[in-house]
Design a protein around this motif. Structure first.
Motif, PDB file in Angstrom:
ATOM      1  N   SER A 227       0.682  -0.956  -0.371  1.00 58.29           N
ATOM      2  CA  SER A 227       0.341  -0.325  -0.107  1.00 58.29           C
ATOM      3  C   SER A 227       1.200   1.115  -0.487  1.00 58.29           C
ATOM      4  O   SER A 227       2.073   0.964   0.636  1.00 58.29           O
ATOM      5  N   THR A 228       0.628   2.395  -0.583  1.00 56.73           N
ATOM      6  CA  THR A 228       1.265   3.739  -0.647  1.00 56.73           C
ATOM      7  C   THR A 228       0.662   4.502   0.677  1.00 56.73           C
ATOM      8  O   THR A 228       1.198   5.548   0.966  1.00 56.73           O
ATOM      9  N   LYS A 229      -0.405   3.796   1.111  1.00 58.85           N
ATOM     10  CA  LYS A 229      -1.415   4.723   1.890  1.00 58.85           C
ATOM     11  C   LYS A 229      -1.070   4.343   3.641  1.00 58.85           C
ATOM     12  O   LYS A 229      -1.316   3.158   4.451  1.00 58.85           O
ATOM     13  N   ARG A 230      -0.497   5.251   4.595  1.00 56.37           N
ATOM     14  CA  ARG A 230      -0.062   4.863   6.024  1.00 56.37           C
ATOM     15  C   ARG A 230      -0.405   4.200   7.013  1.00 56.37           C
ATOM     16  O   ARG A 230      -0.773   3.208   7.148  1.00 56.37           O
ATOM     17  N   ALA A 231      -2.287   4.826   6.289  1.00 59.31           N
ATOM     18  CA  ALA A 231      -3.686   4.165   7.276  1.00 59.31           C
ATOM     19  C   ALA A 231      -3.221   2.502   7.022  1.00 59.31           C
ATOM     20  O   ALA A 231      -3.476   1.852   7.463  1.00 59.31           O
ATOM     21  N   ASN A 232      -3.095   2.813   5.549  1.00 60.84           N
ATOM     22  CA  ASN A 232      -3.618   0.562   5.268  1.00 60.84           C
ATOM     23  C   ASN A 232      -2.220   0.202   5.433  1.00 60.84           C
ATOM     24  O   ASN A 232      -2.882  -1.562   6.320  1.00 60.84           O
ATOM     25  N   LEU A 233      -1.400   0.760   5.617  1.00 62.13           N
ATOM     26  CA  LEU A 233       0.361   0.233   5.902  1.00 62.13           C
ATOM     27  C   LEU A 233       0.152  -0.443   7.480  1.00 62.13           C
ATOM     28  O   LEU A 233       0.149  -1.533   7.810  1.00 62.13           O
ATOM     29  N   ALA A 234      -0.400   0.569   8.814  1.00 69.31           N
ATOM     30  CA  ALA A 234      -1.082   0.107   9.907  1.00 69.31           C
ATOM     31  C   ALA A 234      -1.832  -0.219  10.262  1.00 69.31           C
ATOM     32  O   ALA A 234      -1.649  -1.784  10.950  1.00 69.31           O
ATOM     33  N   GLU A 235      -2.938  -0.847   9.292  1.00 67.71           N
ATOM     34  CA  GLU A 235      -3.796  -1.540   9.599  1.00 67.71           C
ATOM     35  C   GLU A 235      -3.345  -3.142   9.244  1.00 67.71           C
ATOM     36  O   GLU A 235      -3.938  -4.500   9.569  1.00 67.71           O
TER      37      GLU A 235
END
Length: 271
Positions: A227-235
């Motif tokens: 993922s390029t999105k921090r929130a998705n990487l964290a999830e």
């Protein structure tokens, strides 16, 4: 997240397929900030240099990371493989890979033995700590085992998610003691719209992505979502703490419909 012994692949990594340039750099550096220590790339992705830059800028020692790359088909011959891997190491700014895979098997008329042995020679030369294969069928994995021994094949990295469960192959790999690594574990996001997955997500108050990743993790697979999105990487990273019930796992098992996303014209005859 760190390896427990020298032959263990961290079970959740940050994939970089389809990420180029600054997208690849930002994704990897964010993943490392969040606590990922397993990064997966490939020569054909064209992003090894960006991944290497992110690793350098993160300040994290290479000894604390697990980095995988994959040898592209045109470099699998014995006279090209080592040089290509040395180029990968230069781009990644590493002295040695943790894991190097044959990215795709060559056509049937080229013996598996020839290029798996070439990779084994690169390992013996100290270019990679572990080796394995990707997109190999059962027959091709057997040929690789015959060539170099089952202990040399650390993993077979294949497309695997609730819509494509690859049961014959994963059962075979488990019998052999070879790790299954699941790429595209979210099927390009297709799993996120599945009613059964959304039902389980609501039950646990988690995301659909976490359900799909937990489904793979609870079966003992390594997963490498990107993922390029921090929130998705964290999830995605938080999926490590999710525990699905036996009923949840049964419900997701029923989603298998051989829905393959990665099937180029040079792909093998899948099991």
């Amino acid at each position: 997240m760190n390896t427990t012994n020298e032959n263990t692949i961290p079970v959740l990594g940050a994939g970089t397929f389809r990420l180029k340039g600054d997208d690849a750099y930002q994704s990897v550096i964010t993943a490392l900030e969040l606590g990922y220590r397993h990064i997966d790339t490939a020569q054909i992705y064209g992003n090894e240099q960006d991944v290497g830059r992110a690793i350098r800028d993160s300040g994290i020692k290479a000894s604390e990371l697990f980095v995988t790359t994959k040898i592209w088909t045109e470099f699998l011959s014995k006279n090209k493989l080592n040089a290509s891997l040395e180029q990968s190491l230069e781009k990644l700014q590493l002295d040695k890979l943790d894991l190097t895979l044959v990215h795709w098997p060559l056509p049937d008329e080229v013996p598996v033995q020839s290029y798996v042995e070439a990779l084994a020679e690169a390992k013996q030369a100290g270019l990679t700590r572990l080796m394995g294969v990707s997109n190999f069928t059962i027959a091709q994995t057997k040929a690789a085992i015959d060539a170099v021994g089952v202990k040399e094949i650390s993993t077979n990295q294949v497309e695997l998610h609730p819509l494509l469960q690859n049961r014959k192959l994963t059962v075979f790999l488990k019998q052999q003691g070879i790790q299954t690594t699941a790429y595209m574990p979210l099927a390009y996001g297709k799993v996120l719209a599945e009613p059964q997955i959304l039902q389980v997500a609501a039950e646990h108050q988690i995301t659909a992505a976490q359900v799909a990743l937990a489904w793979s993790l609870q079966q003992g697979f390594v997963v490498i979502p990107s993922s390029t999105k921090r929130a998705n990487l964290a999830e995605n990273l938080a999926a490590l703490t999710v525990k699905l019930t036996a009923e949840n796992m049964y419900l997701l098992a029923e989603l298998d419909r051989n829905d393959r996303q990665a099937n180029p014209d040079f792909a093998p005859d899948w099991d």
